[in-house]
Write a protein that holds these residues in place. Structure first.
Motif, PDB file in Angstrom:
ATOM      1  N   ASP A  28     -31.023 -33.228 -28.437  1.00 11.60           N
ATOM      2  CA  ASP A  28     -31.367 -31.884 -27.963  1.00 11.60           C
ATOM      3  C   ASP A  28     -32.467 -31.208 -28.765  1.00 11.60           C
ATOM      4  O   ASP A  28     -32.642 -29.999 -28.673  1.00 11.60           O
TER       5      ASP A  28
ATOM      6  N   SER B 101     -26.213 -36.254 -28.171  1.00  9.86           N
ATOM      7  CA  SER B 101     -27.297 -35.898 -27.266  1.00  9.86           C
ATOM      8  C   SER B 101     -28.525 -35.490 -28.081  1.00  9.86           C
ATOM      9  O   SER B 101     -28.399 -34.804 -29.098  1.00  9.86           O
TER      10      SER B 101
ATOM     11  N   PRO C 237     -35.031 -32.034 -23.575  1.00  7.64           N
ATOM     12  CA  PRO C 237     -33.861 -32.262 -24.420  1.00  7.64           C
ATOM     13  C   PRO C 237     -32.692 -32.857 -23.636  1.00  7.64           C
ATOM     14  O   PRO C 237     -32.504 -32.579 -22.457  1.00  7.64           O
ATOM     15  N   GLY C 238     -31.908 -33.692 -24.354  1.00  8.64           N
ATOM     16  CA  GLY C 238     -30.713 -34.288 -23.768  1.00  8.64           C
ATOM     17  C   GLY C 238     -30.800 -35.799 -23.700  1.00  8.64           C
ATOM     18  O   GLY C 238     -31.868 -36.391 -23.864  1.00  8.64           O
TER      19      GLY C 238
END
Length: 137
Positions: free
Chosen positions: A69, A67, A96-97
């Motif tokens: 982030d 991910s 984020p993600g």
């Protein structure tokens, strides 16, 4: 030159002025890409004009695992030619993600504009920041 010949030349002068190519405020700077640890980061300078309210860099992250982030306001820094560091003003883009993120990273313009700049993006788990360098003059 007579008044009559001036009147004939005037429309050509207007056309030449209107359609003359404008000189660019800054040379276009190429995008740079960094591939490491399964994550690609592409950075493109967008606005680095001396009189701009902010210097902007388009940033794109891509990965097929994990991910994304990164908090770019905390992990990015702009360096001038002498090594002075400047933190970003902000990030406008995807939060984020996920596996794909893009947005614009903004910095206060460096004054006077240096001959070269370096944008560094530190990523958790990577031994050194990703580095993107451009010559401005």
């Amino acid at each position: 030159m007579t008044v009559k010949s001036l009147l004939r030349a005037f429309p050509l002068l207007i056309v030449a002025i209107v359609f003359a190519p404008a000189a660019p405020a800054q040379p276009a700077l190429d995008a740079q890409t960094s591939n490491a640890r399964g994550v690609t980061i592409k950075v493109t300078p967008k606005s680095l004009a001396a009189g701009a309210a902010a210097w902007e860099f388009a940033v794109v992250f891509d990965t097929h695992s994990g991910s994304l982030d990164d908090d770019l306001v905390k992990s990015a820094v702009l360096l001038d030619g002498s090594g002075a560091r400047q933190a970003p003003l902000g990030w406008q883009g995807a939060p984020p993600g996920g596996h794909h993120r893009e947005g614009v990273l903004r910095f206060r313009p460096l004054a006077p504009p240096p001959a070269a700049i370096e944008l560094q993006i530190a990523r958790a788990g990577e031994p050194a920041p990703r580095s993107f360098r451009w010559r401005l003059r």
